[in-house]
Design a protein around this motif. Structure first.
Motif, PDB file in Angstrom:
ATOM      1  N   GLU A  78      36.658  23.866  50.440  1.00 45.31           N
ATOM      2  CA  GLU A  78      35.858  23.004  51.328  1.00 45.31           C
ATOM      3  C   GLU A  78      36.393  23.071  52.759  1.00 45.31           C
ATOM      4  O   GLU A  78      35.619  23.123  53.719  1.00 45.31           O
ATOM      5  CB  GLU A  78      35.923  21.543  50.853  1.00 45.31           C
ATOM      6  CG  GLU A  78      35.002  21.230  49.698  1.00 45.31           C
ATOM      7  CD  GLU A  78      34.995  19.735  49.412  1.00 45.31           C
ATOM      8  OE1 GLU A  78      34.370  18.988  50.170  1.00 45.31           O
ATOM      9  OE2 GLU A  78      35.646  19.334  48.429  1.00 45.31           O
ATOM     10  N   ASN A 120      28.544  15.732  37.882  1.00 45.87           N
ATOM     11  CA  ASN A 120      28.097  14.456  38.446  1.00 45.87           C
ATOM     12  C   ASN A 120      28.733  13.334  37.625  1.00 45.87           C
ATOM     13  O   ASN A 120      28.192  12.940  36.589  1.00 45.87           O
ATOM     14  CB  ASN A 120      26.569  14.317  38.335  1.00 45.87           C
ATOM     15  CG  ASN A 120      25.819  15.131  39.358  1.00 45.87           C
ATOM     16  OD1 ASN A 120      25.574  14.682  40.468  1.00 45.87           O
ATOM     17  ND2 ASN A 120      25.458  16.342  38.994  1.00 45.87           N
ATOM     18  N   THR A 122      29.312   9.956  36.331  1.00 48.96           N
ATOM     19  CA  THR A 122      28.356   8.848  36.316  1.00 48.96           C
ATOM     20  C   THR A 122      28.987   7.653  35.606  1.00 48.96           C
ATOM     21  O   THR A 122      29.733   7.829  34.635  1.00 48.96           O
ATOM     22  CB  THR A 122      27.085   9.303  35.565  1.00 48.96           C
ATOM     23  OG1 THR A 122      26.564  10.455  36.237  1.00 48.96           O
ATOM     24  CG2 THR A 122      26.031   8.223  35.512  1.00 48.96           C
ATOM     25  N   THR A 248      17.132  12.332  40.625  1.00 45.10           N
ATOM     26  CA  THR A 248      16.467  11.021  40.648  1.00 45.10           C
ATOM     27  C   THR A 248      15.720  10.816  39.332  1.00 45.10           C
ATOM     28  O   THR A 248      15.820   9.763  38.687  1.00 45.10           O
ATOM     29  CB  THR A 248      15.490  10.946  41.840  1.00 45.10           C
ATOM     30  OG1 THR A 248      16.217  11.302  43.013  1.00 45.10           O
ATOM     31  CG2 THR A 248      14.915   9.563  41.999  1.00 45.10           C
ATOM     32  N   LYS A 269      29.000   8.489  43.965  1.00 47.19           N
ATOM     33  CA  LYS A 269      28.781   7.985  45.323  1.00 47.19           C
ATOM     34  C   LYS A 269      28.667   9.113  46.347  1.00 47.19           C
ATOM     35  O   LYS A 269      27.766   9.116  47.172  1.00 47.19           O
ATOM     36  CB  LYS A 269      29.894   7.022  45.717  1.00 47.19           C
ATOM     37  CG  LYS A 269      29.604   5.645  45.161  1.00 47.19           C
ATOM     38  CD  LYS A 269      30.537   4.573  45.615  1.00 47.19           C
ATOM     39  CE  LYS A 269      30.314   3.310  44.796  1.00 47.19           C
ATOM     40  NZ  LYS A 269      30.616   3.504  43.348  1.00 47.19           N
ATOM     41  N   ASN A 270      29.608  10.065  46.312  1.00 43.73           N
ATOM     42  CA  ASN A 270      29.523  11.133  47.321  1.00 43.73           C
ATOM     43  C   ASN A 270      28.588  12.227  46.837  1.00 43.73           C
ATOM     44  O   ASN A 270      28.305  12.338  45.640  1.00 43.73           O
ATOM     45  CB  ASN A 270      30.921  11.665  47.678  1.00 43.73           C
ATOM     46  CG  ASN A 270      31.653  12.174  46.469  1.00 43.73           C
ATOM     47  OD1 ASN A 270      31.024  12.703  45.560  1.00 43.73           O
ATOM     48  ND2 ASN A 270      32.958  12.012  46.423  1.00 43.73           N
ATOM     49  N   PRO A 271      28.066  13.028  47.755  1.00 45.03           N
ATOM     50  CA  PRO A 271      27.050  14.003  47.377  1.00 45.03           C
ATOM     51  C   PRO A 271      27.569  15.102  46.437  1.00 45.03           C
ATOM     52  O   PRO A 271      26.774  15.735  45.745  1.00 45.03           O
ATOM     53  CB  PRO A 271      26.625  14.611  48.720  1.00 45.03           C
ATOM     54  CG  PRO A 271      27.727  14.288  49.670  1.00 45.03           C
ATOM     55  CD  PRO A 271      28.370  13.044  49.185  1.00 45.03           C
ATOM     56  N   GLY A 272      28.878  15.293  46.362  1.00 44.84           N
ATOM     57  CA  GLY A 272      29.423  16.271  45.420  1.00 44.84           C
ATOM     58  C   GLY A 272      29.224  17.702  45.860  1.00 44.84           C
ATOM     59  O   GLY A 272      29.079  17.980  47.049  1.00 44.84           O
ATOM     60  N   ARG A 273      29.181  18.599  44.874  1.00 39.45           N
ATOM     61  CA  ARG A 273      29.146  20.027  45.187  1.00 39.45           C
ATOM     62  C   ARG A 273      27.752  20.467  45.610  1.00 39.45           C
ATOM     63  O   ARG A 273      26.769  19.971  45.081  1.00 39.45           O
ATOM     64  CB  ARG A 273      29.585  20.815  43.956  1.00 39.45           C
ATOM     65  CG  ARG A 273      31.038  20.560  43.657  1.00 39.45           C
ATOM     66  CD  ARG A 273      31.442  21.084  42.315  1.00 39.45           C
ATOM     67  NE  ARG A 273      32.891  21.201  42.320  1.00 39.45           N
ATOM     68  CZ  ARG A 273      33.532  22.349  42.369  1.00 39.45           C
ATOM     69  NH1 ARG A 273      32.882  23.486  42.373  1.00 39.45           N
ATOM     70  NH2 ARG A 273      34.840  22.378  42.409  1.00 39.45           N
ATOM     71  N   PRO A 274      27.695  21.400  46.563  1.00 37.54           N
ATOM     72  CA  PRO A 274      26.375  21.870  46.997  1.00 37.54           C
ATOM     73  C   PRO A 274      25.638  22.553  45.858  1.00 37.54           C
ATOM     74  O   PRO A 274      26.239  23.161  44.982  1.00 37.54           O
ATOM     75  CB  PRO A 274      26.698  22.864  48.111  1.00 37.54           C
ATOM     76  CG  PRO A 274      28.128  23.252  47.912  1.00 37.54           C
ATOM     77  CD  PRO A 274      28.788  22.104  47.232  1.00 37.54           C
ATOM     78  N   LYS A 275      24.309  22.438  45.901  1.00 37.08           N
ATOM     79  CA  LYS A 275      23.476  23.124  44.905  1.00 37.08           C
ATOM     80  C   LYS A 275      22.987  24.432  45.489  1.00 37.08           C
ATOM     81  O   LYS A 275      22.854  24.560  46.707  1.00 37.08           O
ATOM     82  CB  LYS A 275      22.278  22.265  44.553  1.00 37.08           C
ATOM     83  CG  LYS A 275      22.597  21.048  43.709  1.00 37.08           C
ATOM     84  CD  LYS A 275      21.297  20.366  43.351  1.00 37.08           C
ATOM     85  CE  LYS A 275      21.509  19.303  42.271  1.00 37.08           C
ATOM     86  NZ  LYS A 275      20.236  18.949  41.651  1.00 37.08           N
TER      87      LYS A 275
END
Ligand SMILES: [Zn+2]
Length: 368
Positions: A78, A120, A122, A248, A269-275
């Motif tokens: 990152e 993700n 959860t 969603t 909460k955070n957007p995490g890894r890019p798709k």
């Protein structure tokens, strides 16, 4: 590229010093020997060979060794992508994630990872009314949480193959036993599909996770003494999403399955890894890897794959890099990464070097 950090050890369970680099019976033993020093060493050796032989190149060949892959990508890939992208910006990347799969000392196929699932983490939070344990309450959060976890354990999100996983099962079928080949070629069968998928769910954990977004409840917390009904309880789910999952809609489906207003589903909460889309199977590098495989391991095949786990490749694919995961020998289907007595075959690392070097020269070497 290769990552130089490693996971920890249970030292007393190793038969050799895990950090001694012990060579024994044709293997190099040591934590990180297969994850990811094989890629790190092959990267270094290729760089040295190109330099010493003054190989004429049409493309730049960039070597990257980075830290933090195992848990702290903020100081690894990152950081490199955010702060030093100009130094590593490239069309292609070769990194960990695949392997040269052998059975009875024969190379059967070379696995090349082109994509991976998206972690993700959860949380489920059940809320109720606290009270005295001598008087059971219908809104006991532990009861509601346990029921929610049990429902999710049974729930199978819809199955969906992509270009990589479809090619994976088709090609894997050609080198598998007739029984396994039957399963791999009938996953999407309109009649037999559901039965085949159920079979994979029970007996082939990795193949099953390849079919769909997966949910594994891995932490459960609630209560603090036997005579107190707690006010809340919490479970942590390891969700591994397909790259194209609509999250969603996915979380809405979890709420429908749980069907309990006292249980809240909390996405990370955070957007995490890019798709990103899977790296292509028709790119110059993928083709070069296939040609290198045919040359170095004749009689075997190349199989593209989607990792259920996560690597730094996600961050590169997120920047548009066509990134391919490779690795040294995986003997009899058994990966030793992160295990006790982690080791690599010395012959395997040599063959792995030949394979990657051949592909690098094919793609980057001067053409005239
Ligand atoms: Zn690794």
């Amino acid at each position: 590229m290769g990552h130089t950090d490693v996971v920890g050890v249970e030292r007393e369970k190793w038969t050799v010093d895990p950090f001694g680099g012990v060579i024994k019976d044709g293997y190099l033993y040591g934590r990180g020997s297969g994850d990811d020093k094989d890629n790190a060493a092959v990267t270094l050796q290729i760089l040295l060979m190109l330099h010493r032989q003054k190989t004429p190149l049409d493309r730049d060949v960039i070597a990257l060794w980075e830290s933090g892959e195992e848990a702290t990508t903020s100081v690894g890939i990152e950081y490199m992508v955010r702060e030093h992208w100009d130094k590593i910006d490239s069309e292609f990347a070769i990194l960990e994630g695949g392997g040269i799969v052998t059975e009875k000392e024969k190379v059967v196929y070379v696995g090349v990872a082109t994509t991976e699932k998206v972690p993700n983490t959860t949380t489920l939070i059940a809320r109720g009314t606290s009270g005295h344990g001598s008087m059971p309450r219908p809104d006991n959060p532990i009861v509601h949480l346990a029921a929610a976890v049990a429902k999710l354990a049974e729930y199978q999100p819809p199955m969906r193959l992509n270009e990589t996983t479809r090619a994976y099962f088709q090609r894997l079928a050609t080198v598998s036993s007739p029984e396994d080949a039957f399963l791999y070629t009938h996953i999407e069968d309109p009649v037999l599909g559901p039965m085949v998928q159920e079979q994979l769910r029970k007996t082939m954990l990795s193949q099953n996770s390849n079919l769909r977004t997966s949910i594994s409840p891995n932490i459960i917390k609630g209560g603090f003494r036997s005579n107190v009904i707690p006010g809340d309880a919490e479970a942590t789910l390891d969700v591994r999403a397909l790259q194209d999952e609509d999250m969603t809609e996915f979380y809405a489906s979890l709420r429908r399955v749980i069907n309990d207003p006292s249980v809240e589903v909390v996405p990370p909460k955070n957007p995490g890894r890019p798709k990103s889309a899977p790296s292509r199977l028709d790119s110059d590098l993928f083709r070069a890897l296939e040609r290198a495989q045919a040359k170095i391991f004749p009689g075997a095949i190349t199989i593209p794959s989607m990792l259920n786990g996560a690597t730094d490749g996600a961050y590169l694919r997120g920047k548009g890099v066509q990134a391919y995961g490779v690795g040294s020998y995986v003997e009899n289907g058994e990966s030793l990464a992160h295990g006790n007595d982690e080791r690599v075959s010395l012959e395997g690392v040599g063959k792995f070097l030949e394979f990657v070097y051949d592909a690098v020269i094919d793609v980057a070497g001067a053409k005239n």
